[in-house]
Design a protein around this motif. Structure first.
Motif, PDB file in Angstrom:
ATOM      1  N   LYS A 118       0.847  -1.193   0.000  1.00 13.56           N
ATOM      2  CA  LYS A 118       0.000   0.000   0.000  1.00 13.56           C
ATOM      3  C   LYS A 118       0.884   1.244   0.000  1.00 13.56           C
ATOM      4  O   LYS A 118       2.071   1.183   0.357  1.00 13.56           O
ATOM      5  CB  LYS A 118      -0.933   0.017   1.211  1.00 13.56           C
ATOM      6  N   GLY A 119       0.290   2.370  -0.379  1.00 17.28           N
ATOM      7  CA  GLY A 119       1.002   3.636  -0.347  1.00 17.28           C
ATOM      8  C   GLY A 119       0.934   4.267   1.030  1.00 17.28           C
ATOM      9  O   GLY A 119       0.397   3.682   1.983  1.00 17.28           O
ATOM     10  N   ASN A 120       1.462   5.470   1.125  1.00 18.91           N
ATOM     11  CA  ASN A 120       1.422   6.174   2.406  1.00 18.91           C
ATOM     12  C   ASN A 120      -0.021   6.545   2.748  1.00 18.91           C
ATOM     13  O   ASN A 120      -0.736   7.089   1.910  1.00 18.91           O
ATOM     14  CB  ASN A 120       2.287   7.434   2.343  1.00 18.91           C
ATOM     15  N   PRO A 121      -0.476   6.264   3.983  1.00 20.22           N
ATOM     16  CA  PRO A 121      -1.870   6.526   4.344  1.00 20.22           C
ATOM     17  C   PRO A 121      -2.242   8.006   4.375  1.00 20.22           C
ATOM     18  O   PRO A 121      -3.426   8.336   4.449  1.00 20.22           O
ATOM     19  CB  PRO A 121      -2.005   5.887   5.736  1.00 20.22           C
ATOM     20  N   LYS A 122      -1.240   8.893   4.317  1.00 28.07           N
ATOM     21  CA  LYS A 122      -1.528  10.327   4.285  1.00 28.07           C
ATOM     22  C   LYS A 122      -1.699  10.843   2.856  1.00 28.07           C
ATOM     23  O   LYS A 122      -2.075  12.005   2.653  1.00 28.07           O
ATOM     24  CB  LYS A 122      -0.402  11.108   4.962  1.00 28.07           C
ATOM     25  N   LYS A 123      -1.434   9.991   1.897  1.00 26.50           N
ATOM     26  CA  LYS A 123      -1.533  10.404   0.492  1.00 26.50           C
ATOM     27  C   LYS A 123      -2.915  10.045  -0.039  1.00 26.50           C
ATOM     28  O   LYS A 123      -3.252   8.856  -0.152  1.00 26.50           O
ATOM     29  CB  LYS A 123      -0.446   9.713  -0.335  1.00 26.50           C
ATOM     30  N   PRO A 124      -3.733  11.029  -0.394  1.00 31.28           N
ATOM     31  CA  PRO A 124      -5.116  10.744  -0.796  1.00 31.28           C
ATOM     32  C   PRO A 124      -5.224  10.225  -2.226  1.00 31.28           C
ATOM     33  O   PRO A 124      -5.767  10.872  -3.114  1.00 31.28           O
ATOM     34  CB  PRO A 124      -5.807  12.107  -0.632  1.00 31.28           C
ATOM     35  N   MET A 125      -4.688   9.040  -2.425  1.00 31.46           N
ATOM     36  CA  MET A 125      -4.636   8.449  -3.767  1.00 31.46           C
ATOM     37  C   MET A 125      -4.868   6.952  -3.689  1.00 31.46           C
ATOM     38  O   MET A 125      -4.578   6.328  -2.668  1.00 31.46           O
ATOM     39  CB  MET A 125      -3.274   8.740  -4.413  1.00 31.46           C
ATOM     40  N   ALA A 126      -5.392   6.396  -4.748  1.00 29.27           N
ATOM     41  CA  ALA A 126      -5.512   4.944  -4.913  1.00 29.27           C
ATOM     42  C   ALA A 126      -5.021   4.606  -6.313  1.00 29.27           C
ATOM     43  O   ALA A 126      -4.888   5.484  -7.171  1.00 29.27           O
ATOM     44  CB  ALA A 126      -6.951   4.488  -4.720  1.00 29.27           C
ATOM     45  N   SER A 127      -4.736   3.325  -6.533  1.00 27.02           N
ATOM     46  CA  SER A 127      -4.220   2.917  -7.839  1.00 27.02           C
ATOM     47  C   SER A 127      -4.808   1.577  -8.255  1.00 27.02           C
ATOM     48  O   SER A 127      -4.980   0.678  -7.423  1.00 27.02           O
ATOM     49  CB  SER A 127      -2.691   2.824  -7.787  1.00 27.02           C
ATOM     50  N   LEU A 128      -5.098   1.468  -9.552  1.00 29.12           N
ATOM     51  CA  LEU A 128      -5.571   0.216 -10.133  1.00 29.12           C
ATOM     52  C   LEU A 128      -4.384  -0.517 -10.738  1.00 29.12           C
ATOM     53  O   LEU A 128      -3.689   0.017 -11.608  1.00 29.12           O
ATOM     54  CB  LEU A 128      -6.609   0.489 -11.225  1.00 29.12           C
ATOM     55  N   MET A 129      -4.127  -1.742 -10.264  1.00 30.88           N
ATOM     56  CA  MET A 129      -3.078  -2.568 -10.870  1.00 30.88           C
ATOM     57  C   MET A 129      -3.752  -3.724 -11.592  1.00 30.88           C
ATOM     58  O   MET A 129      -4.451  -4.545 -10.981  1.00 30.88           O
ATOM     59  CB  MET A 129      -2.073  -3.035  -9.821  1.00 30.88           C
ATOM     60  N   ILE A 130      -3.586  -3.770 -12.906  1.00 34.38           N
ATOM     61  CA  ILE A 130      -4.294  -4.725 -13.750  1.00 34.38           C
ATOM     62  C   ILE A 130      -3.283  -5.741 -14.278  1.00 34.38           C
ATOM     63  O   ILE A 130      -2.436  -5.414 -15.115  1.00 34.38           O
ATOM     64  CB  ILE A 130      -5.012  -4.010 -14.910  1.00 34.38           C
ATOM     65  N   ASN A 131      -3.364  -6.958 -13.768  1.00 38.91           N
ATOM     66  CA  ASN A 131      -2.455  -8.020 -14.200  1.00 38.91           C
ATOM     67  C   ASN A 131      -3.003  -8.688 -15.451  1.00 38.91           C
ATOM     68  O   ASN A 131      -4.156  -9.157 -15.455  1.00 38.91           O
ATOM     69  CB  ASN A 131      -2.276  -9.054 -13.087  1.00 38.91           C
ATOM     70  N   VAL A 132      -2.190  -8.769 -16.505  1.00 41.25           N
ATOM     71  CA  VAL A 132      -2.671  -9.271 -17.795  1.00 41.25           C
ATOM     72  C   VAL A 132      -1.844 -10.472 -18.242  1.00 41.25           C
ATOM     73  O   VAL A 132      -0.648 -10.360 -18.515  1.00 41.25           O
ATOM     74  CB  VAL A 132      -2.603  -8.172 -18.879  1.00 41.25           C
ATOM     75  N   ALA A 133      -2.515 -11.627 -18.308  1.00 44.52           N
ATOM     76  CA  ALA A 133      -1.923 -12.826 -18.904  1.00 44.52           C
ATOM     77  C   ALA A 133      -2.935 -13.488 -19.838  1.00 44.52           C
ATOM     78  O   ALA A 133      -2.596 -14.414 -20.553  1.00 44.52           O
ATOM     79  CB  ALA A 133      -1.491 -13.810 -17.816  1.00 44.52           C
ATOM     80  N   TRP A 134      -4.175 -13.012 -19.794  1.00 42.72           N
ATOM     81  CA  TRP A 134      -5.269 -13.512 -20.615  1.00 42.72           C
ATOM     82  C   TRP A 134      -6.388 -12.468 -20.557  1.00 42.72           C
ATOM     83  O   TRP A 134      -6.210 -11.413 -19.962  1.00 42.72           O
ATOM     84  CB  TRP A 134      -5.787 -14.860 -20.085  1.00 42.72           C
ATOM     85  N   GLY A 135      -7.518 -12.745 -21.197  1.00 38.02           N
ATOM     86  CA  GLY A 135      -8.668 -11.839 -21.118  1.00 38.02           C
ATOM     87  C   GLY A 135      -8.668 -10.710 -22.126  1.00 38.02           C
ATOM     88  O   GLY A 135      -9.230  -9.645 -21.875  1.00 38.02           O
ATOM     89  N   ASN A 136      -8.073 -10.945 -23.299  1.00 37.69           N
ATOM     90  CA  ASN A 136      -8.010  -9.893 -24.318  1.00 37.69           C
ATOM     91  C   ASN A 136      -9.375  -9.329 -24.687  1.00 37.69           C
ATOM     92  O   ASN A 136      -9.505  -8.141 -25.009  1.00 37.69           O
ATOM     93  CB  ASN A 136      -7.344 -10.433 -25.593  1.00 37.69           C
ATOM     94  N   GLU A 137     -10.391 -10.172 -24.673  1.00 40.04           N
ATOM     95  CA  GLU A 137     -11.713  -9.730 -25.125  1.00 40.04           C
ATOM     96  C   GLU A 137     -12.316  -8.644 -24.232  1.00 40.04           C
ATOM     97  O   GLU A 137     -13.226  -7.916 -24.658  1.00 40.04           O
ATOM     98  CB  GLU A 137     -12.669 -10.933 -25.223  1.00 40.04           C
ATOM     99  N   TYR A 138     -11.822  -8.502 -22.997  1.00 42.82           N
ATOM    100  CA  TYR A 138     -12.372  -7.510 -22.073  1.00 42.82           C
ATOM    101  C   TYR A 138     -11.535  -6.232 -22.019  1.00 42.82           C
ATOM    102  O   TYR A 138     -11.955  -5.238 -21.429  1.00 42.82           O
ATOM    103  CB  TYR A 138     -12.492  -8.106 -20.664  1.00 42.82           C
ATOM    104  N   LEU A 139     -10.360  -6.265 -22.620  1.00 41.23           N
ATOM    105  CA  LEU A 139      -9.472  -5.108 -22.557  1.00 41.23           C
ATOM    106  C   LEU A 139     -10.039  -3.867 -23.260  1.00 41.23           C
ATOM    107  O   LEU A 139      -9.927  -2.755 -22.713  1.00 41.23           O
ATOM    108  CB  LEU A 139      -8.102  -5.461 -23.128  1.00 41.23           C
ATOM    109  N   PRO A 140     -10.645  -3.965 -24.453  1.00 42.09           N
ATOM    110  CA  PRO A 140     -11.184  -2.748 -25.083  1.00 42.09           C
ATOM    111  C   PRO A 140     -12.201  -2.024 -24.214  1.00 42.09           C
ATOM    112  O   PRO A 140     -12.177  -0.791 -24.117  1.00 42.09           O
ATOM    113  CB  PRO A 140     -11.820  -3.283 -26.379  1.00 42.09           C
ATOM    114  N   SER A 141     -13.090  -2.772 -23.565  1.00 39.52           N
ATOM    115  CA  SER A 141     -14.089  -2.140 -22.703  1.00 39.52           C
ATOM    116  C   SER A 141     -13.438  -1.490 -21.484  1.00 39.52           C
ATOM    117  O   SER A 141     -13.814  -0.387 -21.063  1.00 39.52           O
ATOM    118  CB  SER A 141     -15.122  -3.178 -22.251  1.00 39.52           C
ATOM    119  N   ILE A 142     -12.449  -2.170 -20.894  1.00 46.16           N
ATOM    120  CA  ILE A 142     -11.733  -1.616 -19.741  1.00 46.16           C
ATOM    121  C   ILE A 142     -11.012  -0.330 -20.138  1.00 46.16           C
ATOM    122  O   ILE A 142     -11.077   0.685 -19.417  1.00 46.16           O
ATOM    123  CB  ILE A 142     -10.744  -2.656 -19.179  1.00 46.16           C
ATOM    124  N   LEU A 143     -10.368  -0.337 -21.292  1.00 44.63           N
ATOM    125  CA  LEU A 143      -9.676   0.855 -21.764  1.00 44.63           C
ATOM    126  C   LEU A 143     -10.648   2.006 -22.014  1.00 44.63           C
ATOM    127  O   LEU A 143     -10.353   3.169 -21.708  1.00 44.63           O
ATOM    128  CB  LEU A 143      -8.889   0.546 -23.032  1.00 44.63           C
TER     129      LEU A 143
END
Length: 350
Positions: free
Chosen positions: A149-174
């Motif tokens: 996790k990041g510093n709890p005083k930093k008002p931010m979150a992050s999406l980490m998207i692991n890709v090894a499959w699932g190409n058909e859903y990538l256009p919609s996510i993008l």
């Protein structure tokens, strides 16, 4: 004849005065106009380096002139800087969350504030110039330790998207990320990247961060050092050769790692990153369930793990809006774990 003329003029002015006094607040307005002292700057004052004009707004909205010497102005700024300064927070090791990044402090830049005050003669106040102050202990100083996790005083979150499959859903996510003006970090399996360079370039072209998810999705707890080096190195080479990426992050497949894994990643100058919140989207829980769980888990500094799955595709917009409504900025993983502060406006690279 003259008497009649003066009587007529006197009657006219009497009617005018009665009419003026009938207008609401006109007397207050006339009195305020009489009381206004317009500011002025003499050329001799401006050329005199010993005096600097400073204007302050009064309740009457009239601007009154005050003159302060440079030493007086400096003293005011230095005293105020004590109140405005925010100490930096050092990176540290938490017994549960492991490496916690530091967070920059803020300090008044006295020299720049003085320069601005010397040339800005009509602002009505001192405009303080702030500068970031880095912590003395940074994340890199902690050694090969994973980040969850990041510093709890930093008002931010992050999406980490692991890709090894699932190409058909990538256009919609993008598309959703584009519409919501959010940049995520895509951790790419090397064997996927080798077969999907054009898709990877499409993701990269939209401003997303591209990082290392090893090469063949091995359980890195159960492989020897040379195999760990190979897994990381092959994907690093692809990121550099195919995408021109100078990568700094590594996400072990399935979150499995040993201390040797962390050490090998460190030798490639990669920070090992895991997650604060797991969507568990590979179990296909449905969008509503992901959002429901996230609602009770949102906190500053959180890293959110997801994959290109139907559940995450459908939940993504709701997740983003939920996070934003909690007052958090969404940024890449590199932005989240850096010590840099969130600038005014709530965006970093976006």
């Amino acid at each position: 004849m003259y008497v009649r003329k003066w009587l007529l003029l006197g009657s006219f002015f009497a009617v005018v005065m009665l009419t003026i006094q009938a207008i609401p607040d006109v007397g207050t307005y006339i009195q305020a106009v009489k009381n206004i002292q317009m500011p002025y700057v003499n050329q001799s004052d401006w050329q005199n380096e010993e005096t600097l004009p400073v204007f302050a707004s009064e309740s009457t909205r009239a601007i009154q002139q005050t003159k302060l010497s440079p030493s007086q102005l400096t003293e005011i700024i230095q005293n105020e800087s004590i109140k405005r300064n925010i100490a930096p927070i050092n990176a540290r090791i938490d017994p549960v969350w492991k490496a916690i990044p530091g967070y920059n402090g803020l300090a008044v830049d006295v020299d720049e504030t003085l320069k601005l005050s010397a040339h800005n003669l009509t602002s009505g106040k001192i405009n303080y110039v702030m500068k970031e102050v880095e912590p003395s202990i940074q994340l890199n100083d902690l050694g090969p330790i994973p980040v969850y996790k990041g510093n709890p005083k930093k008002p931010m979150a992050s999406l980490m998207i692991n890709v090894a499959w699932g190409n058909e859903y990538l256009p919609s996510i993008l598309e959703t990320l584009r519409n919501e003006n959010v940049h995520a970090t895509f951790f790419l399996d090397g064997s996927w990247l080798k077969k999907n360079v054009e898709m990877a370039k499409k993701i990269q072209s939209e401003g997303h961060e591209m990082s290392n998810h090893a090469y063949s999705h091995k359980d890195m707890r159960n492989i020897n050092r040379s195999k760990a080096v190979e897994e990381i190195a092959k994907t690093e080479d692809l990121l550099k050769q195919q995408l021109g990426v100078k990568n700094t992050l590594f996400a072990p497949p399935s979150g499995y790692f040993s201390q040797e894994t962390i050490q090998v990643a460190s030798e490639f100058k990669l920070q090992t990153v895991l997650w604060t919140f797991d969507t568990i989207d590979w179990k296909n829980p449905g969008a509503d369930r992901i959002i429901q769980r996230l609602t009770t888990s949102i906190e500053p500094g959180m890293l959110i793990l997801m994959h290109p799955t139907p559940s995450s595709k459908d939940a993504l917009q709701g997740m983003i809006r939920l996070i934003k409504n909690k007052g958090l900025t969404l940024g890449t993983v590199s932005e989240l774990i850096s010590s840099k502060r969130i600038p005014d406006g709530g965006q970093m690279s976006n």
